[in-house]
Design a protein around this motif. Structure first.
Motif, PDB file in Angstrom:
ATOM      1  N   PHE A  79      38.102  30.817   8.506  1.00  0.00           N
ATOM      2  CA  PHE A  79      37.225  31.987   8.471  1.00  0.00           C
ATOM      3  C   PHE A  79      35.745  31.666   8.638  1.00  0.00           C
ATOM      4  O   PHE A  79      34.909  32.573   8.597  1.00  0.00           O
ATOM      5  N   GLY A  80      35.395  30.407   8.784  1.00  0.00           N
ATOM      6  CA  GLY A  80      34.000  30.032   9.001  1.00  0.00           C
ATOM      7  C   GLY A  80      33.105  30.397   7.827  1.00  0.00           C
ATOM      8  O   GLY A  80      33.475  30.173   6.669  1.00  0.00           O
ATOM      9  N   PRO A  81      31.954  30.996   8.109  1.00  0.00           N
ATOM     10  CA  PRO A  81      31.010  31.327   7.035  1.00  0.00           C
ATOM     11  C   PRO A  81      31.586  32.297   5.993  1.00  0.00           C
ATOM     12  O   PRO A  81      31.206  32.235   4.838  1.00  0.00           O
ATOM     13  N   LEU A  82      32.513  33.144   6.395  1.00  0.00           N
ATOM     14  CA  LEU A  82      33.127  34.049   5.413  1.00  0.00           C
ATOM     15  C   LEU A  82      33.971  33.271   4.401  1.00  0.00           C
ATOM     16  O   LEU A  82      34.044  33.631   3.237  1.00  0.00           O
ATOM     17  N   GLY A  83      34.600  32.202   4.831  1.00  0.00           N
ATOM     18  CA  GLY A  83      35.376  31.354   3.927  1.00  0.00           C
ATOM     19  C   GLY A  83      34.501  30.619   2.937  1.00  0.00           C
ATOM     20  O   GLY A  83      34.948  30.221   1.857  1.00  0.00           O
ATOM     21  N   LEU A  84      33.234  30.476   3.285  1.00  0.00           N
ATOM     22  CA  LEU A  84      32.279  29.814   2.395  1.00  0.00           C
ATOM     23  C   LEU A  84      32.037  30.639   1.130  1.00  0.00           C
ATOM     24  O   LEU A  84      31.616  30.101   0.106  1.00  0.00           O
ATOM     25  N   LEU A  85      32.322  31.925   1.182  1.00  0.00           N
ATOM     26  CA  LEU A  85      32.152  32.779   0.002  1.00  0.00           C
ATOM     27  C   LEU A  85      32.982  32.294  -1.186  1.00  0.00           C
ATOM     28  O   LEU A  85      32.634  32.548  -2.334  1.00  0.00           O
ATOM     29  N   TYR A  86      34.074  31.593  -0.931  1.00  0.00           N
ATOM     30  CA  TYR A  86      34.911  31.059  -2.001  1.00  0.00           C
ATOM     31  C   TYR A  86      34.150  30.048  -2.859  1.00  0.00           C
ATOM     32  O   TYR A  86      34.196  30.094  -4.080  1.00  0.00           O
TER      33      TYR A  86
ATOM     34  N   GLY B  76      25.594  30.858  -0.338  1.00  0.00           N
ATOM     35  CA  GLY B  76      25.731  30.142   0.925  1.00  0.00           C
ATOM     36  C   GLY B  76      26.528  30.931   1.947  1.00  0.00           C
ATOM     37  O   GLY B  76      26.188  30.954   3.132  1.00  0.00           O
ATOM     38  N   GLY B  77      27.582  31.581   1.494  1.00  0.00           N
ATOM     39  CA  GLY B  77      28.391  32.394   2.396  1.00  0.00           C
ATOM     40  C   GLY B  77      27.625  33.562   2.970  1.00  0.00           C
ATOM     41  O   GLY B  77      27.722  33.860   4.168  1.00  0.00           O
ATOM     42  N   ILE B  78      26.849  34.221   2.134  1.00  0.00           N
ATOM     43  CA  ILE B  78      26.046  35.351   2.604  1.00  0.00           C
ATOM     44  C   ILE B  78      24.980  34.880   3.586  1.00  0.00           C
ATOM     45  O   ILE B  78      24.810  35.458   4.666  1.00  0.00           O
ATOM     46  N   ILE B  79      24.279  33.815   3.227  1.00  0.00           N
ATOM     47  CA  ILE B  79      23.210  33.297   4.088  1.00  0.00           C
ATOM     48  C   ILE B  79      23.760  32.872   5.450  1.00  0.00           C
ATOM     49  O   ILE B  79      23.236  33.264   6.498  1.00  0.00           O
ATOM     50  N   LEU B  80      24.825  32.086   5.449  1.00  0.00           N
ATOM     51  CA  LEU B  80      25.356  31.579   6.716  1.00  0.00           C
ATOM     52  C   LEU B  80      26.007  32.684   7.543  1.00  0.00           C
ATOM     53  O   LEU B  80      25.950  32.654   8.778  1.00  0.00           O
ATOM     54  N   THR B  81      26.606  33.675   6.903  1.00  0.00           N
ATOM     55  CA  THR B  81      27.188  34.798   7.634  1.00  0.00           C
ATOM     56  C   THR B  81      26.105  35.612   8.325  1.00  0.00           C
ATOM     57  O   THR B  81      26.245  35.990   9.502  1.00  0.00           O
TER      58      THR B  81
ATOM     59  N   GLY C 155      31.017  24.198   2.358  1.00  0.00           N
ATOM     60  CA  GLY C 155      32.063  24.674   1.456  1.00  0.00           C
ATOM     61  C   GLY C 155      32.689  23.559   0.640  1.00  0.00           C
ATOM     62  O   GLY C 155      32.880  23.685  -0.575  1.00  0.00           O
ATOM     63  N   VAL C 156      33.010  22.455   1.293  1.00  0.00           N
ATOM     64  CA  VAL C 156      33.626  21.324   0.575  1.00  0.00           C
ATOM     65  C   VAL C 156      32.636  20.729  -0.423  1.00  0.00           C
ATOM     66  O   VAL C 156      33.003  20.429  -1.569  1.00  0.00           O
ATOM     67  N   LEU C 157      31.374  20.569  -0.010  1.00  0.00           N
ATOM     68  CA  LEU C 157      30.374  20.015  -0.935  1.00  0.00           C
ATOM     69  C   LEU C 157      30.132  20.935  -2.126  1.00  0.00           C
ATOM     70  O   LEU C 157      29.981  20.470  -3.256  1.00  0.00           O
TER      71      LEU C 157
END
Length: 86
Positions: free
Chosen positions: A28-35, A40-45, A71-73
């Motif tokens: 899901f890219g930046p949306l997956g970062l929300l997890y 970070g997810g909001i900013i990158l999206t 996301g991993v970090l």
């Protein structure tokens, strides 16, 4: 006179899974970062929504891996033990 009664408030959150963060950002890219990182997810999206159309999709090849690494970090950072605030 000093008050010896103190209250310590601890907000416990379960650590995030680095594997889950990896797979969510992979698919899901930046949306997956929300997890792993809501901010970070909001900013990158938002950045992706602006830059990807302007570059005809080329920027996605840069933003997608950035979101995976971020996301991993962020998930690994959620597992670190917080320093004592003594």
């Amino acid at each position: 006179m000093t008050d010896t009664n103190t209250t310590t408030i601890i907000i416990a959150q379960p650590p995030k899974s680095a594997w889950a963060a990896f797979f969510l950002t992979f698919f899901f890219g930046p949306l997956g970062l929300l997890y792993a990182s809501i901010a970070g997810g909001i900013i990158l999206t938002v950045i992706a929504l602006i830059i990807v159309p302007l570059t005809a999709g080329i920027a996605a090849f840069v933003i997608w891996p950035i979101s995976m690494i971020w996301g991993v970090l962020a998930a690994l950072a959620s597992k670190e033990k917080p320093a004592d605030a003594a």
